[in-house]
Write a protein that holds these residues in place. Structure first.
Motif, short mmCIF file in Angstrom:
data_model
loop_
_atom_site.label_atom_id
_atom_site.label_comp_id
_atom_site.label_asym_id
_atom_site.label_seq_id
_atom_site.Cartn_x
_atom_site.Cartn_y
_atom_site.Cartn_z
N PRO A 1 0.91 -1.41 0.01
CA PRO A 1 -0.02 0.06 -0.07
C PRO A 1 0.71 1.33 -0.10
O PRO A 1 0.46 2.28 -0.72
N GLN A 2 2.14 1.43 0.62
CA GLN A 2 2.86 2.47 0.58
C GLN A 2 3.18 2.89 -1.05
O GLN A 2 3.76 3.91 -1.00
N ARG A 3 3.26 1.81 -1.81
CA ARG A 3 3.43 2.30 -3.37
C ARG A 3 2.46 2.22 -3.93
O ARG A 3 2.46 1.93 -5.34
N VAL A 4 1.16 2.75 -3.55
CA VAL A 4 -0.15 2.94 -4.29
C VAL A 4 -0.57 4.62 -4.28
O VAL A 4 -0.24 5.06 -3.16
N LEU A 5 -0.79 4.81 -5.39
CA LEU A 5 -1.36 6.24 -5.34
C LEU A 5 -2.82 6.05 -5.54
O LEU A 5 -3.51 5.24 -6.32
N TYR A 6 -3.39 6.90 -4.53
CA TYR A 6 -4.95 6.79 -4.77
C TYR A 6 -5.34 8.12 -4.63
O TYR A 6 -4.90 9.12 -4.15
N ALA A 7 -6.28 8.44 -5.63
CA ALA A 7 -6.81 9.80 -6.06
C ALA A 7 -8.29 10.04 -5.49
O ALA A 7 -9.11 9.01 -5.97
N GLY A 8 -8.56 10.92 -4.74
CA GLY A 8 -9.98 11.19 -4.41
C GLY A 8 -10.08 12.69 -3.99
O GLY A 8 -9.41 13.52 -4.38
N ASN A 9 -11.30 12.90 -3.49
CA ASN A 9 -11.80 14.27 -3.48
C ASN A 9 -12.37 14.43 -2.14
O ASN A 9 -12.88 15.89 -2.05
N ASP A 10 -13.10 13.34 -1.39
CA ASP A 10 -13.94 13.90 -0.37
C ASP A 10 -13.48 13.13 0.76
O ASP A 10 -12.75 12.25 0.70
N VAL A 11 -14.55 13.29 2.03
CA VAL A 11 -14.04 12.98 3.08
C VAL A 11 -14.11 11.46 3.18
O VAL A 11 -13.40 10.69 4.20
N ASN A 12 -14.75 10.82 2.50
CA ASN A 12 -15.02 9.35 2.56
C ASN A 12 -13.68 8.55 1.99
O ASN A 12 -13.30 7.48 1.89
N ASP A 13 -12.86 9.37 1.30
CA ASP A 13 -11.57 8.86 0.89
C ASP A 13 -10.54 8.95 1.80
O ASP A 13 -9.56 8.39 1.47
N LEU A 14 -10.60 9.85 2.96
CA LEU A 14 -9.71 9.89 3.94
C LEU A 14 -9.00 8.58 4.61
O LEU A 14 -7.89 8.34 4.65
N PHE B 1 -6.56 7.50 2.14
CA PHE B 1 -5.57 8.38 2.08
C PHE B 1 -4.59 7.72 3.38
O PHE B 1 -3.26 7.67 3.25
N HIS B 2 -5.04 7.47 4.48
CA HIS B 2 -4.07 6.98 5.38
C HIS B 2 -3.40 5.63 5.54
O HIS B 2 -2.58 5.26 6.06
N LEU B 3 -4.14 4.97 4.22
CA LEU B 3 -3.40 3.71 4.04
C LEU B 3 -2.40 3.68 3.07
O LEU B 3 -1.42 2.58 3.11
N VAL B 4 -2.36 4.47 2.21
CA VAL B 4 -1.40 4.62 0.92
C VAL B 4 -0.28 5.47 1.28
O VAL B 4 -0.41 6.24 2.07
N GLY B 5 0.83 5.17 0.54
CA GLY B 5 1.69 6.01 0.40
C GLY B 5 1.79 7.25 -0.41
O GLY B 5 2.43 8.39 0.05
N TRP B 6 0.84 7.28 -1.36
CA TRP B 6 0.75 8.47 -2.21
C TRP B 6 -0.86 8.84 -2.31
O TRP B 6 -1.45 8.68 -3.35
N PRO B 7 -1.44 9.51 -1.04
CA PRO B 7 -2.63 9.80 -1.40
C PRO B 7 -2.79 11.20 -2.00
O PRO B 7 -1.84 12.18 -1.93
N VAL B 8 -3.54 11.24 -3.24
CA VAL B 8 -3.50 12.32 -4.15
C VAL B 8 -4.89 13.09 -4.14
O VAL B 8 -5.98 12.34 -4.30
N ALA B 9 -5.02 14.30 -3.78
CA ALA B 9 -6.34 15.10 -4.03
C ALA B 9 -6.34 15.65 -5.33
O ALA B 9 -5.54 16.22 -5.67
#
Length: 400
Positions: free
Chosen positions: A331-344, A347-355
Motif C-alpha cells: 500500500p505504501q507504493r499505491v497512488l490513491y486519488a480522491g476528492n471527499d471525506v470518505n476517501d480519507l 489516504f491514511h492507508l497508502v503511500g501516495w494520497p492525491v487530492a
C-alpha cells in the motif's frame, strides 16, 4: 580526510496521551516520524539515521522511509524517560551494530513537522566544523514576556522588559525561542555530560513561521492546514508507484449528477482522463476504480476504460487493503486519488494520497500531492503525466 559519522536519532514512542498514535499521524500524507526521517536523510552532513521506538508499526514506517530502527526497552519508553536516555541507548545500539562510533549525534523531534533538511544539516555542521560543542534550532522573537505575580499585590511584571519602557521592535535585539526540533552534540561530550547542552552552544536560526510542536489534536490540525503552504510541492514519478487506485464521483467526474424523468443518472467525464488511464494501462500499471456508489454508470465507465472496478463498497479502506493483498502490492507504493471525506481512510492507508484540485479542504490537507486540475476536468490525465511524462510517452508493457 575522514568523513565524521553523524548519527541522527529520532525518538518516537508508541504511546501518546495528548494525541493517540501521534508519531504515525499523517501530515500532508506522510507520518510525522517519516517527515523527520526524510529531513535527516536530505541533510548532506548526516551519515546515518536511526529511529528509537518501542512500537513495531513506527519501526516499520521508519524502515519504509529509509531509516534504521532501534527497539527501545520498556524502562526507557515511559512518560518520565528523558530524550537523552533514548539517544544514549540508540548510540550504543548503533555502535554495536556497525562497529564504529558516532562523532556527532543529533536529537531530532518528529513532533516538529516542518523541520527542513537545511536546518538539520546546518545544526550538524556547527559541530563537525568545530564551531561549537552543542547547537540547536531557535526562532527569533521580539515578544514582550510577562509573569503573573501572586500573593504580594504587585500584579503582572515584565520578564524581558521594563513595563515603563516600551522600545520599538526595530530598536530591540531579538531573543530566541528554542524550537525543540533539532539538537546536535559532539558525541564524546554528550556521553560525558549525558545532556544536550555543554561547552560552547550555538543557535541555528530558523523561520518562526515553520515553528510548531504537536502536543494536542489542535496542533495536529494546524499542521495539516499549514502543510500545503509550507511544504515544497512534490509529485510522484513512475519509480514511486506500483499501482493507481481511483475514486469515481468528484474525481473522474465534476461531482454533479443529471437525472432524467425515469430516474436514470448521467455524469460527465473527461476524454483526457480516458487517455491518461489508457496510457497507464498500456504501461503495465495496475489500476482500479474504487467507489462507494453502487451505480451502473461506474461499471459502464470501468468497462469502457478496460480496468477493474469495486463499487457499492461501505469501507473503501478495507476493500483497498484486500485488493492490495490480492495483487501483492505494498500500500505504501499505491497512488490513491480522491476528492471527499470518505476517501480519507484510504489516504491514511497508502503511500501516495492525491487530492484532485476541487477536493474538500480536509482532503487537500491530508494529501501528499494535489492536482492543479479539478475532478472531471482532466485531473487523472494530470496524474498520468506525473508518472509517464507530460507527453504521455507509453513505454513497453512490463514483464514479470
Amino acid at each position: 580526510m575522514t568523513v565524521p559519522t553523524v548519527l541522527a536519532v529520532i525518538p518516537a514512542r508508541g504511546g501518546s496521551k495528548g494525541v493517540p498514535g501521534k508519531n504515525l499521524s499523517p501530515v500532508a500524507g506522510i507520518p510525522l516520524v517519516a517527515r523527520a526521517v526524510r529531513a535527516c536523510l536530505g541533510a548532506p552532513a548526516v551519515t546515518d539515521v536511526v529511529v528509537s521506538t518501542d512500537d513495531p508499526a513506527i519501526a516499520d514506517a521508519a524502515r519504509a522511509f529509509g531509516a534504521e530502527a532501534v527497539r527501545r526497552p520498556a524502562e526507557l519508553s515511559g512518560d518520565t524517560a528523558s530524550s537523552e536516555s533514548a539517544v544514549l541507548h540508540a548510540m550504543d545500539a548503533f555502535e554495536a551494530t556497525h562497529g564504529r562510533a558516532a562523532d556527532v549525534v543529533l536529537l531530532v523531534q518528529c513532533t516538529s513537522p516542518f523541520i527542513t533538511a537545511d536546518e538539520v544539516d546546518e545544526t550538524a555542521r556547527r559541530i563537525t566544523e568545530g564551531a561549537a560543542d552543542t547547537a540547536f534550532t531557535a526562532a527569533p522573537s521580539h515578544g514582550f514576556l510577562w509573569r503573573e505575580t501572586s500573593g504580594n499585590g504587585a500584579g503582572a511584571t515584565g520578564v524581558n522588559h521594563d513595563k515603563a519602557h516600551r522600545p520599538r521592535r526595530q530598536d530591540r535585539e531579538p531573543e530566541y525561542l528554542e524550537t525543540g526540533a533539532v539538537y546536535a552534540m559532539a558525541a564524546h561530550g554528550f556521553r560525558t555530560h549525558r545532556h544536550r547542552f555543554f561547552g560552547r552552544t550555538e543557535l541555528v536560526v530558523t523561520d518562526p513561521a515553520r515553528v510548531l510542536e504537536i502536543d494536542d489534536p489542535h496542533d495536529l490540525a494546524r499542521a495539516r492546514a499549514l502543510a500545503p503552504l509550507l511544504d515544497t510541492p512534490v509529485t510522484p514519478t513512475a519509480g514511486d508507484i506500483d499501482a493507481v487506485v481511483l475514486d469515481f464521483d468528484g474525481t473522474q467526474t465534476d461531482d454533479r449528477v443529471h437525472i432524467d424523468a425515469d430516474g436514470r443518472e448521467f455524469v460527465s467525464v473527461h476524454r483526457g482522463d480516458g487517455l491518461g488511464i489508457a496510457a497507464l494501462r498500456r504501461a503495465g500499471v495496475p489500476l482500479l476504480i474504487l467507489s462507494s456508489e453502487q451505480n451502473p454508470v461506474v461499471a459502464a465507465r470501468a468497462r469502457k476504460l478496460r480496468i477493474p472496478v469495486l463499487h457499492g463498497v461501505d469501507r473503501k479502506d478495507l476493500a483497498l487493503k484486500q485488493w492490495c493483498d490480492e495483487q501483492g502490492v505494498d500500500p505504501q507504493r499505491v497512488l490513491y486519488a480522491g476528492n471527499d471525506v470518505n476517501d480519507l481512510p484510504c489516504f491514511h492507508l497508502v503511500g501516495w494520497p492525491v487530492a484532485v484540485g476541487s477536493a474538500h479542504d480536509s482532503v487537500r490537507a491530508a494529501a501528499r500531492a494535489v492536482t492543479d486540475t479539478p475532478g472531471g476536468s482532466g485531473a487523472i490525465r494530470e496524474i498520468a503525466a506525473w508518472l509517464l511524462g507530460p507527453e504521455l510517452t507509453i513505454p513497453e508493457p512490463r514483464t514479470s
